[in-house]
Design an enzyme around this catalytic site. Sequence first.
Site, PDB file in Angstrom:
ATOM      1  N   ALA A  29      34.978 -21.298  -2.460  1.00 21.71           N
ATOM      2  CA  ALA A  29      35.912 -22.460  -2.634  1.00 21.71           C
ATOM      3  C   ALA A  29      36.128 -22.636  -0.966  1.00 21.71           C
ATOM      4  O   ALA A  29      35.749 -21.691  -0.164  1.00 21.71           O
ATOM      5  CB  ALA A  29      37.328 -22.263  -3.153  1.00 21.71           C
TER       6      ALA A  29
ATOM      7  N   GLY B 170      33.994 -18.469  -5.533  1.00 25.93           N
ATOM      8  CA  GLY B 170      33.903 -19.955  -6.249  1.00 25.93           C
ATOM      9  C   GLY B 170      32.560 -19.996  -6.385  1.00 25.93           C
ATOM     10  O   GLY B 170      32.047 -20.640  -7.452  1.00 25.93           O
TER      11      GLY B 170
ATOM     12  N   GLU C 263      31.624 -17.851  -9.291  1.00 32.68           N
ATOM     13  CA  GLU C 263      32.238 -18.323 -10.520  1.00 32.68           C
ATOM     14  C   GLU C 263      31.442 -19.584 -10.872  1.00 32.68           C
ATOM     15  O   GLU C 263      31.276 -19.570 -12.453  1.00 32.68           O
ATOM     16  CB  GLU C 263      33.748 -18.798 -10.233  1.00 32.68           C
TER      17      GLU C 263
ATOM     18  N   GLU D 149      37.795 -12.598  -3.252  1.00 31.52           N
ATOM     19  CA  GLU D 149      39.245 -12.882  -2.958  1.00 31.52           C
ATOM     20  C   GLU D 149      40.337 -12.176  -2.606  1.00 31.52           C
ATOM     21  O   GLU D 149      41.172 -12.795  -1.849  1.00 31.52           O
ATOM     22  CB  GLU D 149      39.685 -13.706  -4.283  1.00 31.52           C
TER      23      GLU D 149
END
Length: 262
Positions: A69, A115, A118, A138
Site C-alpha cells: 500500500a 499489500g 496480499e 507491516e
Amino acid sequence: ALEVPEFEFLRYEVAEGIAWVTFTRPKALNALAADVLREIAEVTEVIAEDPEVKVAVFTGEGKAFVAGADISEINALKDVFIGREFALAGQEVMNHIAALPVPTIAAINGYALGGGLELALACDLRVAATKAKLGLPEVGLGLIPGFGGTQRLPRLVGVGRAFDLILTGRHVPAEEALALGLVNRVADDAVAAARELAQAIMKNSPVALALAKEAVARGADVPLPEALEIEADLFGMTVTTHDMREGTAAFLEKRAPEFKGE
Ligand code: CO8
C-alpha cells in the site's frame, strides 16, 4: 463492444485468451495508492464481463510486482474508523480479484510486499521470478497487514509459517517461497512462466474451470460436511454441460476435445 476505461496506473491487454493487467507506476514500485486500488476494482469488472478472457494474469513493470500500500497515504491516517475503512476498502478490491470467474495468476516479477503480497494471495496461483522477494513487512512500520494478509496467508501456508512471515516481516526469496507453498512456480521469467501456466489451464473446459474454482473458494469458508455438499452441487451442474458431453466423448473416441464453455 466491451467498453474498457482509460487507466492511468495499469495497462490492460487481452491476447489469445489471456487478460494481462500490468501495474505501470514503477517509480513508486507500483505501490497501491487509493487511485490505483480504484483502477484495480474497475479492471476486475472489465475482466468479469469480457467473454474473450479465459485466464487473467497480474504483473508489474520494473523491479517490483507491487511494494505494498502507499506508505505516504497510510502515514496520514489518524482516526481508528478511517483506518478501518481504509483496510475494508482494500480488502474489497482483493475480494473482487478472488471472486473473478476465470482462473487468476500473479506473475510476481519482483518485490511483492505488504499489500502487494496480499494482492498476489487473492489470486488463484502465484508464479515468482527467481529474483523476487515476498513478505508482509507491516509490523516494521507499526502496522499489521490489512488487505487480507493475516487471513489468506495462514489459510494458504498454515498458521506456523504465516506467523514466521507476519511476525518477522522478513523478505522471503522466491525459492523459499516455493518450499513454503507460498508460490506455485519459480522461473527466471515470471511472465513467460505465467503464460505457460495459463496456456495449460486454457486447454481445459472453461465451464469446468469456473465451477472448480467456485467449489474450492466456497468450500474454504465452511465446515467440511457443508463444503462437500457444495462440491456435490457443483459437480451435479457439470453433468448437464456441453463441455462434459464433449470432454468424455472425446476421451472415449480417442480425439482432442473441443470445448465451448457451456
Ligand atoms: N509506498 C509508497 N512508496 C513506496 C513504497 C510504498 N509501499 N515502496 C517503495 N516506494 C517508493 C520509495 O519511497 C521510493 O520513492 P522515491 O524514489 O520518491 O524516494 C521509490 O518507491 C523506490 O523505492 P526505494 O528507493 O526504497 O527502492 P529500493 O530498491 O531501495 O528498495 C524496497 C525496495 C525494499 C521494496 C523498498 O522500497 C521498501 O521497503 N518499500 C516498502 C515496502 C513495504 O514496507 N511495504 C508494505 C507497505 S504497508 C502495506 O502494504 C499495508 C497493506 C495493508 C494496509 C491496510 C491499511 C490500514
